[in-house]
Enzyme design. Structure first.
Site, PDB file in Angstrom:
ATOM      1  N   HIS A 198       1.124  -2.360 -11.968  1.00  0.00           N
ATOM      2  CA  HIS A 198       2.468  -2.357 -12.953  1.00  0.00           C
ATOM      3  C   HIS A 198       3.517  -0.970 -12.952  1.00  0.00           C
ATOM      4  O   HIS A 198       2.907   0.346 -12.217  1.00  0.00           O
ATOM      5  CB  HIS A 198       1.920  -2.406 -14.342  1.00  0.00           C
ATOM      6  CG  HIS A 198       1.038  -1.838 -14.862  1.00  0.00           C
ATOM      7  ND1 HIS A 198       1.056  -0.051 -15.126  1.00  0.00           N
ATOM      8  CD2 HIS A 198       0.146  -1.347 -14.887  1.00  0.00           C
ATOM      9  CE1 HIS A 198      -0.080   1.065 -16.012  1.00  0.00           C
ATOM     10  NE2 HIS A 198      -0.880  -0.098 -14.890  1.00  0.00           N
ATOM     11  N   CYS A 219      -5.344   0.491 -12.496  1.00  0.00           N
ATOM     12  CA  CYS A 219      -4.530  -0.160 -11.921  1.00  0.00           C
ATOM     13  C   CYS A 219      -3.877   0.327 -10.529  1.00  0.00           C
ATOM     14  O   CYS A 219      -4.278   1.314 -10.674  1.00  0.00           O
ATOM     15  CB  CYS A 219      -3.803  -0.435 -13.207  1.00  0.00           C
ATOM     16  SG  CYS A 219      -4.078  -1.203 -14.078  1.00  0.00           S
TER      17      CYS A 219
END
Length: 258
Positions: A215, A232
């Protein structure tokens, strides 16, 4: 007295006169034998130090210059590898502080002074904000539609049938929240996602392993590799992640490798 002779003159009655005599002061030098001027000549001006880099230059050397200026708080952005206005201003300030000509160009004297005050920058000092080259893709990335993520070069390739279509720098989790390695698949996409665990935005999230996703990260865009994610795969280039998000489908492969 010196006497010059050899010429005779005729009088008005045709009577020859004595030779003409021209008297000169003895010891008078001729123009060729005049003594040289005793005034000392002005010393030659010292040559200006060679300019190594100047505004507009690009490359790895500029990254090192910028990384060293960051170490002593003369530069806060980058390194970008481009000798831009901010770099010129930082060099000029550094020169003025040390009594050097404030040219904004990095000459040899300025560079040697900077070297004495700083340490050799490491790889991720040079590429703190990205820009590093990607390494070769893992063999598992060469077939199908793949988000191919390299921890070695800190890059993500979007690949289709072995062809790289987009490449972006990425950031991973810290040693306490490591990004998992292996082969996964995108199981959920969320354009405007917000983390319920950390209450932080995760735009263009493509989840591949539990709560871990690829992301966009505004923190990565602002701090570079000085920070880390919670596991992430962070992307700092918003236009690029927007395009990747539009291309990736649920079920596409994700490979995270060294």
């Amino acid at each position: 007295m010196a006497v010059l002779g050899g010429c005779t003159v005729q009088g008005p009655d045709g009577e020859q006169q004595s030779p003409v005599r021209i008297e000169l002061p003895s010891g008078t030098p001729s123009p060729k034998s005049a003594p040289p001027d005793d005034k000392p000549s002005a010393p030659a001006a010292p040559a200006a130090p060679a300019v190594l880099w100047k505004p507009g230059d690009k490359g790895r050397d500029i990254r090192e210059l910028q990384a060293r200026l960051r170490q002593i708080a003369w530069l806060f952005d980058g390194p970008t590898g481009v000798y831009d206005d901010l770099t010129e201003r930082a060099v000029r300030g550094f020169q003025g502080k040390r009594g050097l000509p404030k040219t904004g160009r990095t000459d040899r004297v300025t560079w040697e002074r900077l070297l004495k005050m700083t340490r050799e920058p490491g790889r991720w000092d040079l590429y703190l904000m990205g820009g590093q080259p990607a390494d070769a893709p893992d063999a598992r990335c060469l077939t199908g539609r793949v988000l191919c993520v390299s921890k070695e070069s800190r890059t993500l390739r979007w690949m289709v049938d072995g062809r790289t279509e987009l490449t972006v720098p990425v950031r991973f989790g810290s040693e306490y929240t490591p990004t998992r390695e292996g082969v996964f698949s995108v199981y959920w996409k969320s354009r405007h996602h917000v983390s319920t665990l950390y209450d932080s935005p995760m735009p263009y999230a493509m989840f591949f392993s539990g709560g871990q996703a690829v992301h966009y990260s505004s923190d990565f865009a602002a701090r570079g590799y000085a920070g880390a994610s919670h596991g992430c795969v962070n992307v700092a280039d918003e236009p690029a992640i927007r395009e990747i998000f539009a291309r990736v489908r649920t079920g596409d492969k994700v490979v995270v490798h060294w």
